[in-house]
Design a protein around this motif. Sequence first.
Motif, PDB file in Angstrom:
ATOM      1  N   MET A 172     -33.300  24.783  35.073  1.00  0.00           N
ATOM      2  CA  MET A 172     -32.072  25.482  35.458  1.00  0.00           C
ATOM      3  C   MET A 172     -31.416  26.130  34.243  1.00  0.00           C
ATOM      4  O   MET A 172     -30.978  27.284  34.290  1.00  0.00           O
ATOM      5  CB  MET A 172     -31.097  24.509  36.125  1.00  0.00           C
ATOM      6  CG  MET A 172     -31.392  24.207  37.566  1.00  0.00           C
ATOM      7  SD  MET A 172     -30.010  23.326  38.359  1.00  0.00           S
ATOM      8  CE  MET A 172     -30.651  21.651  38.361  1.00  0.00           C
ATOM      9  N   LEU A 173     -31.329  25.365  33.156  1.00  0.00           N
ATOM     10  CA  LEU A 173     -30.720  25.889  31.940  1.00  0.00           C
ATOM     11  C   LEU A 173     -31.498  27.087  31.400  1.00  0.00           C
ATOM     12  O   LEU A 173     -30.916  28.116  31.046  1.00  0.00           O
ATOM     13  CB  LEU A 173     -30.664  24.792  30.872  1.00  0.00           C
ATOM     14  CG  LEU A 173     -29.560  23.749  31.025  1.00  0.00           C
ATOM     15  CD1 LEU A 173     -29.890  22.515  30.211  1.00  0.00           C
ATOM     16  CD2 LEU A 173     -28.225  24.338  30.575  1.00  0.00           C
ATOM     17  N   THR A 174     -32.801  26.951  31.346  1.00  0.00           N
ATOM     18  CA  THR A 174     -33.638  27.993  30.763  1.00  0.00           C
ATOM     19  C   THR A 174     -33.553  29.289  31.551  1.00  0.00           C
ATOM     20  O   THR A 174     -33.613  30.387  30.973  1.00  0.00           O
ATOM     21  CB  THR A 174     -35.101  27.516  30.684  1.00  0.00           C
ATOM     22  OG1 THR A 174     -35.151  26.300  29.925  1.00  0.00           O
ATOM     23  CG2 THR A 174     -35.983  28.552  30.007  1.00  0.00           C
ATOM     24  N   THR A 175     -33.406  29.188  32.866  1.00  0.00           N
ATOM     25  CA  THR A 175     -33.381  30.379  33.714  1.00  0.00           C
ATOM     26  C   THR A 175     -31.970  30.922  33.947  1.00  0.00           C
ATOM     27  O   THR A 175     -31.810  31.953  34.612  1.00  0.00           O
ATOM     28  CB  THR A 175     -34.041  30.090  35.072  1.00  0.00           C
ATOM     29  OG1 THR A 175     -33.384  28.981  35.699  1.00  0.00           O
ATOM     30  CG2 THR A 175     -35.519  29.758  34.886  1.00  0.00           C
ATOM     31  N   THR A 176     -30.950  30.260  33.422  1.00  0.00           N
ATOM     32  CA  THR A 176     -29.599  30.813  33.497  1.00  0.00           C
ATOM     33  C   THR A 176     -29.526  32.071  32.632  1.00  0.00           C
ATOM     34  O   THR A 176     -29.945  32.048  31.477  1.00  0.00           O
ATOM     35  CB  THR A 176     -28.561  29.787  32.998  1.00  0.00           C
ATOM     36  OG1 THR A 176     -28.571  28.654  33.872  1.00  0.00           O
ATOM     37  CG2 THR A 176     -27.163  30.383  32.963  1.00  0.00           C
ATOM     38  N   PRO A 177     -29.004  33.172  33.158  1.00  0.00           N
ATOM     39  CA  PRO A 177     -28.889  34.387  32.346  1.00  0.00           C
ATOM     40  C   PRO A 177     -28.057  34.130  31.087  1.00  0.00           C
ATOM     41  O   PRO A 177     -26.958  33.561  31.179  1.00  0.00           O
ATOM     42  CB  PRO A 177     -28.196  35.379  33.281  1.00  0.00           C
ATOM     43  CG  PRO A 177     -28.495  34.889  34.661  1.00  0.00           C
ATOM     44  CD  PRO A 177     -28.531  33.390  34.549  1.00  0.00           C
ATOM     45  N   ALA A 178     -28.567  34.546  29.947  1.00  0.00           N
ATOM     46  CA  ALA A 178     -27.859  34.292  28.688  1.00  0.00           C
ATOM     47  C   ALA A 178     -26.468  34.918  28.691  1.00  0.00           C
ATOM     48  O   ALA A 178     -25.507  34.311  28.201  1.00  0.00           O
ATOM     49  CB  ALA A 178     -28.675  34.817  27.512  1.00  0.00           C
ATOM     50  N   ILE A 179     -26.326  36.111  29.265  1.00  0.00           N
ATOM     51  CA  ILE A 179     -25.001  36.741  29.287  1.00  0.00           C
ATOM     52  C   ILE A 179     -24.067  35.987  30.231  1.00  0.00           C
ATOM     53  O   ILE A 179     -22.864  35.906  29.990  1.00  0.00           O
ATOM     54  CB  ILE A 179     -25.071  38.234  29.672  1.00  0.00           C
ATOM     55  CG1 ILE A 179     -25.726  38.433  31.044  1.00  0.00           C
ATOM     56  CG2 ILE A 179     -25.778  39.026  28.604  1.00  0.00           C
ATOM     57  CD1 ILE A 179     -25.585  39.857  31.571  1.00  0.00           C
ATOM     58  N   GLY A 180     -24.628  35.431  31.301  1.00  0.00           N
ATOM     59  CA  GLY A 180     -23.811  34.640  32.214  1.00  0.00           C
ATOM     60  C   GLY A 180     -23.306  33.378  31.553  1.00  0.00           C
ATOM     61  O   GLY A 180     -22.134  32.996  31.699  1.00  0.00           O
TER      62      GLY A 180
END
Length: 259
Positions: A172-180
């Motif tokens: 989940m963390l890895t696929t969270t958009p970095a800008i988000g």
Amino acid sequence: MPIETIAGEPFNIRFDGPADAPVLMLSNSLGTNLSMWDPQIAEWAKAFRILRYDSRGHGLSVATDRSFGIDRLGQDALAILDHFGIEKTHWCGVSKGGMVGQWLATNARERMGRVVLANTAAHMGPPSLWNDRIDIARSRGMAALVPGVLERWFSPRFRETEPATVVKVSEMLTTTPAIGYATCCAAIRDMDQRETIRSIANPVLVIIGKLDPATPPAAGHLIADAIAGSRTVELNAAHLSNLEQPEAFTGAVLDFLKA
């Protein structure tokens, strides 16, 4: 999972439970998505219409590189309720979701029933901590943040005995958009609800993780002390107590909502 257009922006939203049951809205922590609630859904959906969504900047919901505050996240929740014609809901939020719950209970109390604020804080400093995380997310990506986050979110014992859950959260963390992630970090950095929450009149349950280094017990007790008549439950867990102690968390919330 359906994508709904809310005020012109996409949000990933899911309903579970009887259509005619009271609504319970769930809000995810920073860096996760609506699947973080999976262990609770089967039991809660027996008595409630569960409304869960990916918060702005997370999962499959809108993620844009525009600054906003906790108020924007609260307004997103209200817009979702309006979209589905829901006048009032109970609320349960972990971490960032609990911060949004504080804003809602302060600014839209008539839309809230009972409010669960879990593993959360009314203020989280220092700003440098959040600026460092923002810089890492933007320059190196989410993968660079994952090891440190998992250490804060789960106790050592849990990381050893429940690796499948830890892997799921890591994904989940890895696929969270970095800008988000970065824009939500800035919203948390700039948040201070320590005084405003004193006006909350809704029934409130504060869930505290005894082993939580991210929002330590003192942060939960500060919230409980500020809100007249609030209740507290302490669980033998770190930051994501709904995953580390799922049965205890599920039961505590149900007991409170049915009281």
